[in-house]
Structures are given as structure tokens and as C-alpha cells.
Design a protein around this motif. Structure first.
Motif, PDB file in Angstrom:
ATOM      1  N   ILE A  64       0.844  -1.204   0.000  1.00 16.69           N
ATOM      2  CA  ILE A  64       0.000   0.000   0.000  1.00 16.69           C
ATOM      3  C   ILE A  64       0.875   1.249   0.000  1.00 16.69           C
ATOM      4  N   THR A  65       1.947   1.222   0.788  1.00 18.53           N
ATOM      5  CA  THR A  65       2.844   2.373   0.851  1.00 18.53           C
ATOM      6  C   THR A  65       3.528   2.597  -0.497  1.00 18.53           C
ATOM      7  N   ASP A  66       3.980   1.500  -1.130  1.00 16.11           N
ATOM      8  CA  ASP A  66       4.662   1.625  -2.427  1.00 16.11           C
ATOM      9  C   ASP A  66       3.707   2.100  -3.519  1.00 16.11           C
ATOM     10  N   SER A  67       2.439   1.670  -3.462  1.00 13.12           N
ATOM     11  CA  SER A  67       1.489   2.055  -4.503  1.00 13.12           C
ATOM     12  C   SER A  67       1.059   3.520  -4.379  1.00 13.12           C
ATOM     13  N   SER A  68       1.226   4.114  -3.215  1.00 19.95           N
ATOM     14  CA  SER A  68       0.823   5.513  -3.042  1.00 19.95           C
ATOM     15  C   SER A  68       1.926   6.487  -3.451  1.00 19.95           C
ATOM     16  N   ARG A  69       3.088   5.990  -3.789  1.00 20.29           N
ATOM     17  CA  ARG A  69       4.210   6.872  -4.184  1.00 20.29           C
ATOM     18  C   ARG A  69       4.166   7.186  -5.640  1.00 20.29           C
TER      19      ARG A  69
END
Length: 69
Positions: A64-69
Motif C-alpha cells: 500500500i505504501t509503495d502504490s501511493s508513491r
């Protein structure tokens, strides 16, 4: 001789408590449910199942963190 796994017993208690209607619960009843769920987490955490859940949640959070970047 029959033995009872504490984790299984707590899981059954949590399921039974969560099946009740929300509006019929008092604040103390909700606090007790939270304490039981925390105790279940503490009992499950050091087991292989608990470690698997922790790894899965860690991977999910990283994704989720990687997809929001």
C-alpha cells in the motif's frame, strides 16, 4: 484427558461476543471485548500462525505504501 488450546478458546469467545447486536452493548462490554481481543493477539503472536499473519500484514502495508508513491 482433554486439553483446551487457550488461543482457540479466546477466538471462540471473540466470535461469540462479536455476533451480538452492537446497540445492546455497554461501554464496559465493549472494553471487555477489546481486552479479550488483545489477549488473543498476545497468545497468537509467538506462534508460527501469528508470525505468518504479521508477515502478511507487513507485506500488505508495504504494498500500500509503495502504490501511493
Amino acid at each position: 484427558m482433554m486439553t483446551i488450546n487457550v488461543g482457540v478458546l479466546l477466538a471462540v469467545i471473540v466470535v461469540l461476543r462479536l455476533r451480538r447486536r452492537t446497540h445492546s452493548r455497554s461501554r464496559n462490554d465493549e472494553k471487555l471485548t477489546v481486552v479479550i481481543v488483545l489477549a488473543l493477539g498476545i497468545v497468537i503472536a509467538p506462534t508460527p500462525f501469528g508470525q505468518g499473519v504479521l508477515d502478511f500484514i507487513g507485506q500488505l502495508a508495504a504494498g500500500i505504501t509503495d502504490s501511493s508513491r
